[in-house]
Design an enzyme around this catalytic site. Sequence first.
Site, PDB file in Angstrom:
ATOM      1  N   GLU A  60       0.821  -1.199   0.000  1.00  0.00           N
ATOM      2  CA  GLU A  60       0.000   0.000   0.000  1.00  0.00           C
ATOM      3  C   GLU A  60       0.869   1.269   0.000  1.00  0.00           C
ATOM      4  O   GLU A  60       0.591   2.207  -0.729  1.00  0.00           O
ATOM      5  CB  GLU A  60      -0.925  -0.020   1.234  1.00  0.00           C
ATOM      6  CG  GLU A  60      -1.870   1.143   1.346  1.00  0.00           C
ATOM      7  CD  GLU A  60      -2.999   1.126   0.313  1.00  0.00           C
ATOM      8  OE1 GLU A  60      -3.190   0.083  -0.335  1.00  0.00           O
ATOM      9  OE2 GLU A  60      -3.661   2.171   0.170  1.00  0.00           O
ATOM     10  N   ASP A  61       1.930   1.268   0.800  1.00  0.00           N
ATOM     11  CA  ASP A  61       2.676   2.517   1.021  1.00  0.00           C
ATOM     12  C   ASP A  61       4.014   2.625   0.288  1.00  0.00           C
ATOM     13  O   ASP A  61       4.588   3.702   0.225  1.00  0.00           O
ATOM     14  CB  ASP A  61       2.960   2.697   2.529  1.00  0.00           C
ATOM     15  CG  ASP A  61       1.679   2.863   3.327  1.00  0.00           C
ATOM     16  OD1 ASP A  61       0.629   3.092   2.707  1.00  0.00           O
ATOM     17  OD2 ASP A  61       1.737   2.750   4.559  1.00  0.00           O
TER      18      ASP A  61
END
Length: 747
Positions: free
Chosen positions: A98-99
């Site tokens: 996600e990051d």
Amino acid sequence: MPKVDTHIREEIDQYQLDRQQKGNLVVLLRLCHEHLDSVNEDLVTRAFKLCCKSHENITRASGEPYYLHPVEVAKIMAEEFNIDDVSVVAALLHDTVEDTSVTLKTIEVLFGSTVMHIIDGLTKIMGVFENRDTKQAETFMKLLLSMADDIRVVLIKFADRLHNMRTISHLPKQKQLNKATETMELYAPLAHRFGLFKIKNELEDLSFKVIDPNSYKFLVRKLREKKEAREIFIDEFMQPITSELGEQKFNFEIKGRPKHIYSIYRKMQMQQKPFEEIYDLFAIRIILEEPHTKEDCWRVYSVITDWYTPIPKRFRDFISVPKANGYQSLHTTVITKQGRKVEVQIRTRKMDYIAEQGLAAHWKYKEGNNSGSNELDKFVHWVRDVLDAPRPDAATEFVKDFQLNLYHDEIYIFTPNGELKTLPNGASCIDFAFEIHSEIGERALAAKVNGKMMPLRQKLKSGDQVEIITGNKINLNPDWMEDVVTHKAKARIRQFIKQKERKIANQGRELWEKRAAKGKIEISDQELTKVAKRFKFNDAQEMFYEIGSGAFGVNELFKRVKQLKSKGRLDDESEDHKKQISEQAPEEYFTTARSVGDGKALLVEGELTNVKYSYANCCNPIPGDNVIGFISRNGDVKIHRSNCKNAHHLIRTDSERIIDVSWARNIDTQFLGGIKVIGEDRVGLVNDLTEVLSKSLQTNMKSINVNSEGGMFEGVITAYVNDLKHLEKIIQKLERVDGIKTVIRYE
Ligand code: MN
């Protein structure tokens, strides 16, 4: 590909950890060995390194390096859930895809498909979880279960939130409040449903501390003040029990301190009682260590009740009869010599584990849930099997055996304002539109799925947020039938198609009636049905639909009807009777009066029913006539006048098919009545007759057929009448017309 794989692996394996990171890795590995059955150290180490590398140079709100967050989440997975090393690895990597620039492919190459699937599931539910203002925790849980097919996805999500809540003080105040409220409204109830009571309690306390810091501090201070007195009391209470149990070689732990601040607060609020009254209700838990069994719980019970007096009605045996969620324990309340009530709970370590940590969620307590109960029953059964199993590694078995496919036949869709709607798997935007409101479905033009314009027939998946764009007019399309699965949508579309067909059929009927009038043909509904069947239609309605839609020519029908009529092929059961009449009267005088009653004029066996009935052609009954019903072969009821010759015949031969009928009190439809007029022929007679009817009696005529021969006039009039009285009035008036000799009712 293999070249790239090796490259990534080498790069990760050669990544140099700093001193702090090395220390944290050692702690994590130690926790894993302490709490897990087996640990793949290489795999955990590699995940740890990828975690550090991918979050390199990133810090959290607290100023700490970011990697510490996934490491803490991994520690919770090992320590609190103690499932397996795979969940520890997945926890270490939970924020990477996600990051950071790490891809799912890389995860799969380095850690295998199971870890990849968990990370994929976490990434998928991420968007669903964030910033949702929903209080539908129940549906939310189902949504999660329908999206995540691995229980570890959900557990890592809880661990993630737990660590974020533990470190929430570093965020700005407003963000703290947002997170705390969300945790209180969504995560805590979810944890409760999953049976994760310990996690739920901590999440509630951490949120409570943010939301109501004053009450929180007050209770912490009170608990500290009372702590010593309470511990002394418990020691005194337990002292004789402990020594007796020790003598009997029991191995046990005593839990007596309430750690859950928020629950005390809630009890104070709900029961409107001061802190002392809530807090002084003592509850002590005795947990028997392995390998004690449920039989030993009873032995402990007997030791306690030897010493203290039990209150019989407060006794609960959840061991023999576990709660629906699998909870097992003995509960009893006893009174001390000072008159103090103490609740004692007795259970084994295994039972305690499931009650506090296990996934024995409150499936059965779901309000208003009636779907998938078989699955739930199976699940609860299985939880009990785990409880009774000789080995304590329940958590590992949970992962292996508990496939999260409970809700795979349902999907959960968000409305634009965050409300969740449950739909069957395979549902489309059209289904969703009808689910919200039938009017939304009818006027739907297009849909926005997760902010993107999509065709209405687009199939939906759990977690989608859908907005339906509607127009002012009805836009319902019969073709939608193929794109819907819900009963609601299907029923409405079907209804719409029927309405449309009915409209076309009515147009067809009008076309026919015009043609029939032009060609001077009178035909009853029954006769039309016969004609329709000869053309291989199911009924007259279908035939008229084909005429209305242009598929069947009205002239063709006309030709055929004329042909059949001339051959007498359309006559029904009153055939003989009619033939008699037609022999007496000239052919063109013979009109068949068709009843226009709408079917609400008759009481069948004394009541208005939905029984299908029609009026016999032979006697054309009208309200006021004495009537009887005759049940025909297809179950319809045919209404005859009781003085009808055919009726007499039927009464004699088929009396068991006669049914009692009578006219309703208020009838607002009209019936066709036949009148035969005989007199001297003269100029203007027909005009005089019709004038009497239309002007003086305001009666509408359907037809008038006349025959004059040798100065004599004979006419048959069919007119719309209300009832027998009306018909008799017409007859009286017509008798007074100049030259008229006889006026009789004509059937
Ligand atoms: Mn996280």
